[in-house]
Scaffold this motif. Structure first.
Motif, PDB file in Angstrom:
ATOM      1  N   PHE A   7       0.862  -1.183   0.000  1.00 46.58           N
ATOM      2  CA  PHE A   7       0.000   0.000   0.000  1.00 46.58           C
ATOM      3  C   PHE A   7       0.896   1.229   0.000  1.00 46.58           C
ATOM      4  CE2 PHE A   7       0.607  -1.805   4.165  1.00 46.58           C
ATOM      5  CZ  PHE A   7       0.969  -0.750   4.990  1.00 46.58           C
ATOM      6  N   GLY A   8       0.695   2.091  -1.020  1.00 44.70           N
ATOM      7  CA  GLY A   8       1.548   3.268  -1.166  1.00 44.70           C
ATOM      8  C   GLY A   8       2.998   2.858  -1.315  1.00 44.70           C
ATOM      9  N   THR A   9       3.860   3.419  -0.490  1.00 43.57           N
ATOM     10  CA  THR A   9       5.295   3.093  -0.537  1.00 43.57           C
ATOM     11  C   THR A   9       5.660   2.007   0.469  1.00 43.57           C
ATOM     12  OG1 THR A   9       5.825   4.830   1.061  1.00 43.57           O
ATOM     13  CG2 THR A   9       5.861   5.443  -1.272  1.00 43.57           C
ATOM     14  N   SER A  10       4.644   1.375   1.073  1.00 44.36           N
ATOM     15  CA  SER A  10       4.896   0.404   2.136  1.00 44.36           C
ATOM     16  C   SER A  10       4.538  -1.005   1.707  1.00 44.36           C
ATOM     17  CB  SER A  10       4.081   0.775   3.387  1.00 44.36           C
ATOM     18  OG  SER A  10       4.392   2.082   3.824  1.00 44.36           O
ATOM     19  N   GLU A  11       5.186  -1.972   2.361  1.00 41.55           N
ATOM     20  CA  GLU A  11       4.891  -3.383   2.113  1.00 41.55           C
ATOM     21  C   GLU A  11       5.031  -4.143   3.435  1.00 41.55           C
ATOM     22  OE1 GLU A  11       6.729  -7.242  -0.252  1.00 41.55           O
ATOM     23  OE2 GLU A  11       7.180  -5.217  -0.958  1.00 41.55           O
ATOM     24  N   LEU A  12       3.978  -4.875   3.785  1.00 44.94           N
ATOM     25  CA  LEU A  12       3.992  -5.695   4.997  1.00 44.94           C
ATOM     26  C   LEU A  12       4.182  -7.151   4.598  1.00 44.94           C
ATOM     27  CD1 LEU A  12       3.505  -5.333   8.129  1.00 44.94           C
ATOM     28  CD2 LEU A  12       1.244  -6.321   7.693  1.00 44.94           C
ATOM     29  N   ARG A  13       5.199  -7.802   5.195  1.00 43.34           N
ATOM     30  CA  ARG A  13       5.495  -9.201   4.892  1.00 43.34           C
ATOM     31  C   ARG A  13       5.233 -10.035   6.147  1.00 43.34           C
ATOM     32  NH1 ARG A  13      11.212  -8.671   1.469  1.00 43.34           N
ATOM     33  NH2 ARG A  13      10.305  -7.560  -0.337  1.00 43.34           N
ATOM     34  N   PRO A  14       4.063 -10.669   6.222  1.00 46.67           N
ATOM     35  CA  PRO A  14       3.693 -11.409   7.445  1.00 46.67           C
ATOM     36  C   PRO A  14       4.661 -12.528   7.796  1.00 46.67           C
ATOM     37  CG  PRO A  14       1.773 -11.027   6.066  1.00 46.67           C
ATOM     38  CD  PRO A  14       2.952 -10.626   5.246  1.00 46.67           C
ATOM     39  N   LYS A  35       5.830   9.382  -6.132  1.00 45.23           N
ATOM     40  CA  LYS A  35       5.469  10.772  -6.409  1.00 45.23           C
ATOM     41  C   LYS A  35       5.016  10.927  -7.854  1.00 45.23           C
ATOM     42  CE  LYS A  35       7.036  15.567  -6.079  1.00 45.23           C
ATOM     43  NZ  LYS A  35       6.460  15.948  -7.386  1.00 45.23           N
ATOM     44  N   ALA A  36       5.731  10.263  -8.771  1.00 44.13           N
ATOM     45  CA  ALA A  36       5.334  10.327 -10.176  1.00 44.13           C
ATOM     46  C   ALA A  36       3.929   9.767 -10.364  1.00 44.13           C
ATOM     47  CB  ALA A  36       6.330   9.565 -11.045  1.00 44.13           C
ATOM     48  N   LEU A  37       3.629   8.672  -9.688  1.00 46.94           N
ATOM     49  CA  LEU A  37       2.282   8.099  -9.775  1.00 46.94           C
ATOM     50  C   LEU A  37       1.238   9.080  -9.266  1.00 46.94           C
ATOM     51  CD1 LEU A  37       2.642   4.362  -8.705  1.00 46.94           C
ATOM     52  CD2 LEU A  37       1.705   5.224 -10.855  1.00 46.94           C
ATOM     53  N   GLY A  38       1.526   9.699  -8.128  1.00 43.03           N
ATOM     54  CA  GLY A  38       0.586  10.674  -7.583  1.00 43.03           C
ATOM     55  C   GLY A  38       0.397  11.860  -8.505  1.00 43.03           C
ATOM     56  N   ASP A  39       1.505  12.338  -9.072  1.00 43.18           N
ATOM     57  CA  ASP A  39       1.414  13.464 -10.003  1.00 43.18           C
ATOM     58  C   ASP A  39       0.595  13.094 -11.233  1.00 43.18           C
ATOM     59  OD1 ASP A  39       2.960  14.958  -8.298  1.00 43.18           O
ATOM     60  OD2 ASP A  39       4.825  14.668  -9.412  1.00 43.18           O
ATOM     61  N   CYS A  40       0.841  11.898 -11.769  1.00 36.46           N
ATOM     62  CA  CYS A  40       0.110  11.465 -12.960  1.00 36.46           C
ATOM     63  C   CYS A  40      -1.377  11.290 -12.668  1.00 36.46           C
ATOM     64  CB  CYS A  40       0.697  10.154 -13.488  1.00 36.46           C
ATOM     65  SG  CYS A  40       2.300  10.333 -14.283  1.00 36.46           S
ATOM     66  N   ALA A  41      -1.689  10.747 -11.513  1.00 37.64           N
ATOM     67  CA  ALA A  41      -3.091  10.579 -11.141  1.00 37.64           C
ATOM     68  C   ALA A  41      -3.791  11.931 -11.070  1.00 37.64           C
ATOM     69  CB  ALA A  41      -3.203   9.839  -9.817  1.00 37.64           C
ATOM     70  N   GLY A  42      -3.104  12.918 -10.494  1.00 35.86           N
ATOM     71  CA  GLY A  42      -3.679  14.252 -10.423  1.00 35.86           C
ATOM     72  C   GLY A  42      -3.866  14.873 -11.796  1.00 35.86           C
ATOM     73  N   LEU A  43      -2.879  14.688 -12.670  1.00 34.96           N
ATOM     74  CA  LEU A  43      -2.989  15.234 -14.022  1.00 34.96           C
ATOM     75  C   LEU A  43      -4.110  14.559 -14.802  1.00 34.96           C
ATOM     76  CD1 LEU A  43       0.825  15.454 -14.898  1.00 34.96           C
ATOM     77  CD2 LEU A  43      -0.714  17.359 -14.371  1.00 34.96           C
ATOM     78  N   LEU A  44      -4.243  13.256 -14.635  1.00 30.74           N
ATOM     79  CA  LEU A  44      -5.286  12.518 -15.349  1.00 30.74           C
ATOM     80  C   LEU A  44      -6.676  12.903 -14.848  1.00 30.74           C
ATOM     81  CD1 LEU A  44      -5.730  10.365 -17.524  1.00 30.74           C
ATOM     82  CD2 LEU A  44      -5.623   8.634 -15.724  1.00 30.74           C
ATOM     83  N   HIS A  45      -6.766  13.312 -13.606  1.00 33.23           N
ATOM     84  CA  HIS A  45      -8.052  13.749 -13.068  1.00 33.23           C
ATOM     85  C   HIS A  45      -8.556  14.988 -13.808  1.00 33.23           C
ATOM     86  CE1 HIS A  45     -10.703  15.963 -10.258  1.00 33.23           C
ATOM     87  NE2 HIS A  45     -11.102  14.745  -9.883  1.00 33.23           N
TER      88      HIS A  45
END
Length: 812
Positions: free
Chosen positions: A18-25, A140-150
């Protein structure tokens, strides 16, 4: 049927992202930006419990049972753990539902396209490929692209081949699934050879049957009422057809949005362009710092696909960092390099990067243009026009970029600069050229090193290599000769800055001299013109090597003025490096050439060099004679720069002999002459030497103001060499002022700087500084002096200069 919440809780995936995180049980580990995060056992259990129950609010009692089974625990413990998780994950990952409990609300990647059991339909229709490798960085690039696509209906991801446009588009599309109920469709245009097949390919991918006839009309009819995202990958080679299809879709299908990837922008109205940059590079070789670099994390991730136990440690960190830097952070290149760890060590991979197009092979078999680094470069090259190809390959001779004027002059293929500018613009638009606008008033044009190597191959294949490299050499010889008088005049700061930008090109020009016709003579011209630059930028060792190489190339040739000036340059470099025997011998040979040729300007400079050589070898009386002759010749020739130089030199000898009144007179003459010529460097040098004399004669207040002016002039023209040397004079002033710890600190800072550059003080200055430092050492004791000196050695340049300024101004 869809998986229920209970099914989700019972299933135990090997990781949650999720986001920049990863949980490995299984490993009981939380990664943030692919680096392990410090997380206590109870906080880990709490996070896992919330994620497994993420489709509902979880009350406190259930959480106590999951995290502290069978124990009676105060409620505050739960809030403490929730608070620690929010500090790591951000305040919005876990929400509090007052009166009920807590809920994990961050979006998991696995939830974006949740599928039903066998035979069921997807929750969000799509044909997105099931990716087999992790998405590294670029959040950050993903977030920026999502905002631009909106806000935009057409988003074009543009960048060099292999930079990761396709992977970014796929990840963006995956995360956009919930926003497009009628589906997200990925269309690979890369394999198309016939541009007319673009609309039919899109239609077929979207499942439209019988779209052979009028495919674009069928496509727009199918999508006109659908809320759909279409990803068109690799548009650059079918760009006109892609633009035609996109234009029709956007005009007739109001709810459709399009993400395109292309090595050049589509040039359409309403197009939002997002430049996909190279991956972030490591700033240091510290292991923890390196793992924050996107390029390093990608390298490690792909290396582990080939070698599961691969790790970054102190033994391989420097090699990995260099690999990532030399591959320019290009994702494809780094992936291909990482794959080689199964048969090569990282040091061996690094050593082979000069032959990177043979080394970096064996990529994606499903995408021929990504099978090798060479293939992805070839794909871009094939899309260029013939004039663009010529300029592209000829730009390979530039090291560190070039100006518009240089590109026009060296390429030799354009009618004028406007013609060159048009081609440079095309190369930039096709992601093969970078424009740097933050260097000087004039933009600089450069290619990534990987692109430059490919262009160099094309240059040599075209049989143009020797000719273009010689044109490059001639261009930079001319630049150096224009700069030489400028480095002694009012615009010297501008000239030094310009040469600093061109340093890699100047070195490349020097290197080509060994292969070019008349290369030796041109090497001498470069040395003769640039001695001020190399010495003024604390690069005397490099300047000495260049002078030595130029003289070796012309061994046996008839003497010339340029050869005489190169001999003088070698003499001056030797002085700064402490090679005093070379100072005198080189200056005497320079003087002999000047006298043979009757070149008064060369004679004046060479006599000054002889004076320096005699003074540094313990012959001050003979040095004065040489300087007096130099002064006479310079006066008769009205050569102000040589005259100021010689006056400063004779003053130094008189100061060494203790003739302080004579020395002060000569210093003041030199300074006045330099001021009249607006020669800031020579003025600052004279002021710094005069300050040493004033300290020796006890005139400390005047010495302080004189030093402050000298330092300001040196800093104003960007002369670190001068400022660093004169920092020791500030140390002497501090010692004379009984600020002994400050003296030791400034002396330590000077020693560190001079050790880096390999330079040393003249003997007269060495003795002057040593005497004052001995007084300070005696005053505060060897231990205290050594401790303060060590602190000074650890100071960075900017910090040391700031401390110097504060002390000179009296604010410390």
């Amino acid at each position: 049927m869809l998986l229920t919440s209970d099914h989700r809780e019972n299933a135990m995936p090997d990781h949650y992202r999720f986001g920049t995180s990863e949980l490995r049980p299984a490993e009981r580990q939380l990664l943030i930006d692919d680096a392990p995060a410090a997380l206590g056992a109870k906080a880990f259990d709490l996070l896992l419990a919330l994620i497994q129950r993420r489709e509902r609010v979880v009350d406190k009692a259930e959480l106590f049972d999951a995290v502290w089974p069978g124990l009676v625990v105060e409620e505050n413990n739960l809030h403490v753990q929730i608070s620690s998780l929010r500090k790591l994950l951000g305040p919005s990952a876990i929400t509090t539902v007052h009166g009920r409990g807590f809920r994990f609300v961050a979006a998991l990647e696995s939830d974006a396209a949740t599928t039903a059991g066998s035979g069921g339909e997807t929750k969000h229709p799509n044909n997105l490929p099931q990716l087999r490798t992790r998405f590294i960085g670029r959040e950050k690039a993903l977030g920026d692209c999502a905002g631009l696509l909106h806000d935009a209906r057409l988003l074009t991801l543009s960048g060099i081949g292999g930079c990761g446009k396709t992977r970014l588009a796929q990840e963006l599309a995956q995360r956009q699934l919930p926003a497009f109920p009628d589906g997200v469709w990925f269309v690979d245009l890369g394999p198309l050879q016939d541009a007319e097949r673009v609309p039919a390919t899109v239609a077929t991918t979207l499942g439209i049957k019988d779209a052979i006839v009028a495919p674009l009309e069928r496509l727009t009819e199918h999508l006109k009422s659908r809320q759909t995202l279409v990803v068109l990958d690799s548009c650059e080679h079918v760009i006109d057809a892609a633009v035609e299809s996109i234009d029709a879709l956007l005009e007739k299908c109001n709810a459709v949005k399009i993400v395109a990837t292309s090595r050049e922008a589509l040039g359409m109205q309403g197009e939002q362009i997002f430049m996909v940059r190279s991956l972030s590079l490591p700033a240091t070789t510290d292991v923890d710092e390196m793992l924050r670099s996107e390029a390093v994390r990608l390298f490690v991730d792909h290396a582990r696909l080939a070698l599961p136990d691969f790790t970054v440690d102190e033994g391989n960190a420097a090699a990995i960092a260099e690999i990532c830097r030399r591959l320019d952070g290009i994702a494809l290149a780094i992936e291909l390099a990482a794959a080689r760890v199964k048969v090569l060590s990282v040091d061996e991979i690094r050593a082979r990067l000069d032959d990177r197009f043979r080394l970096l092979t064996g990529g994606n078999r499903a995408m021929p243009r990504h099978q090798t680094l060479h293939a992805t470069m070839q794909w871009s090259h094939d899309l260029l026009t013939a004039p663009e190809r010529r300029l592209f390959r000829r730009l390979a001779v530039f090291a560190g970029g070039c100006t518009l004027a240089a590109a026009t002059d060296v390429s030799g293929d354009a009618a004028d600069e406007y013609d060159t500018l048009e081609r440079l613009t095309a190369l930039h638009d096709k992601s093969l050229l970078i424009v740097d606008r933050d260097t000087q008033a004039h933009p600089r044009y450069r290619t990534l090193e990987t692109v430059r190597q490919y262009a160099a191959e094309r240059l040599n294949e075209a049989g143009e290599g020797d000719d273009i490299r010689t044109r490059h050499l001639l261009h930079y010889v001319a630049l150096a000769e224009r700069a030489a008088p400028g480095m002694e005049g009012p615009r010297q700061g501008e000239w030094f800055a310009a040469l600093w930008q061109e340093q890699e090109n100047l070195l490349a020009a020097h290197a080509w001299c060994a292969h070019a016709a008349q290369g030796g003579e041109r090497a001498l011209r470069l040395v003769a013109s640039l001695w001020r630059y190399w010495s003024g930028t604390s690069q005397c060792a490099g300047g000495y090597r260049l002078a030595e190489a130029a003289l070796d190339l012309t061994a046996g040739d008839p003497d010339s003025a340029d050869r005489g000036r190169a001999r003088f340059a070698m003499s001056y470099f030797a002085l700064r490096l402490g090679r005093y025997d070379v100072v005198l011998s080189s200056a005497e040979r320079s003087l002999a050439i000047g006298r043979t040729l009757g070149d008064a300007g060369l004679i004046a400079r060479a006599l000054t060099g002889v004076g320096m050589g005699l003074a540094t070898t313990g012959q001050p009386r003979r040095a004065i004679v040489a300087y007096e002759e130099a002064i006479g010749v310079a006066r008769s020739e009205k050569d102000g720069a040589s005259l100021s130089f010689a006056l400063n030199g004779i003053a130094e000898v008189h100061r060494e002999l203790g003739n302080l009144a004579d020395a002060q007179g000569f210093y003041e003459q030199s300074i006045a002459l330099a001021r009249a010529q607006e020669n800031a460097r020579e003025t600052a040098t004279g002021l710094g030497n005069l300050a040493s004399l004033l300290i020796a004669s006890g005139q400390l207040d005047r010495a302080r103001t004189t030093l402050a002016e000298s330092m300001a002039l040196g800093s104003g023209i960007g002369s670190k060499a001068m400022v660093e040397c004169q920092l020791d004079v500030v140390a002497a002033l501090a010692a004379a002022s009984a600020s002994h710890s400050t003296a030791a600190r400034f002396h330590g800072a000077t020693l560190a700087r001079m050790r880096e550059s390999g330079t040393r003080h003249d003997p007269v200055d060495e003795a002057f500084i040593a005497g004052w430092m001995a007084r300070s050492r005696e005053a505060i004791g060897t231990a205290a002096f050594g401790a303060a000196e060590a602190e000074g050695k650890a100071l960075g340049y900017d910090v040391a200069m700031a401390e110097r300024n504060r002390w000179l101004s009296g604010s410390e």
